[in-house]
Design a protein around this motif. Sequence first.
Motif, short mmCIF file in Angstrom:
data_model
loop_
_atom_site.label_atom_id
_atom_site.label_comp_id
_atom_site.label_asym_id
_atom_site.label_seq_id
_atom_site.Cartn_x
_atom_site.Cartn_y
_atom_site.Cartn_z
N TYR A 144 -30.20 -15.47 -33.66
CA TYR A 144 -30.52 -14.61 -32.40
C TYR A 144 -31.45 -15.14 -31.68
CZ TYR A 144 -32.29 -10.28 -30.66
OH TYR A 144 -32.63 -8.94 -29.71
N ASP A 145 -32.54 -15.78 -32.18
CA ASP A 145 -33.69 -16.46 -31.22
C ASP A 145 -32.89 -17.51 -30.63
OD1 ASP A 145 -35.43 -14.91 -32.74
OD2 ASP A 145 -36.16 -16.43 -34.05
N GLY B 227 -30.60 -15.78 -27.86
CA GLY B 227 -31.37 -14.85 -26.94
C GLY B 227 -32.26 -15.62 -25.84
N HIS C 31 -31.40 -14.46 -22.22
CA HIS C 31 -32.33 -14.04 -21.66
C HIS C 31 -33.42 -14.71 -20.90
CE1 HIS C 31 -30.49 -10.58 -23.45
NE2 HIS C 31 -30.83 -11.12 -24.79
N TRP D 89 -34.21 -7.61 -26.97
CA TRP D 89 -34.66 -8.96 -27.10
C TRP D 89 -36.13 -8.66 -26.72
CZ3 TRP D 89 -34.20 -13.92 -28.54
CH2 TRP D 89 -34.93 -14.55 -28.05
#
Length: 208
Positions: A84-85, A88, A92, A17
């Motif tokens: 993914y963005d 994440g 994260h 990330w």
Amino acid sequence: MADSVKFWFDPSCPWAWMTSRWVEEVSALRGFDVEWKVMSLAVLNEDQDVSEEYRAFFPRALKYTRLVAAAQELHGQKTVKALYDALGARIHLGGSTNPDEVIPAALAEVGLPASFAEWADSDHYDVQMRASHFDAMERVGQDVGTPVIAVNDVAFFGPVISPAPSGDAALKLWDGVVAVAGYDGFFELKRSRTREPIFAAAATVPAE
């Protein structure tokens, strides 16, 4: 100059990330496209002797990997990066360890139907997911993890960075990576990590 950039990631990996945020920054500043490709920590370690605690993490990680693999097969690159963005940011930046919370919120953010979550528990696209994973491994060897980056088809594990640089610092690091990628005899540069991932402020996580 980077003519071709590929980036392999497992959505659950904090180091991938971090590196992805840097690659995203540089691609915007330099005006090149990135092909975002999935790899899997679960697949990487399926035959390895790892701790029970780490092995217990793999089913959760596999859900996210399968979800992104399905997005690639059904909707293409634009959706892969967006998903993914969204994943994440919650995994994260938000610190969530609950896929039942992360996945519906991420799907809603990128405009995919709630029913798309079914792919997280399906092995339907595992052949494609594994092919993408082993494509990365064949380029860099079996003794590395995620992320893997390929610049003009020269691939490396990493770089592992914390925090992700921005602006001129991001460009300087990128130019270094392009430089070593251009030398056929370059193989390895490494030092032990002395800090944990340093993420952007949690306030950047989209509101639910």
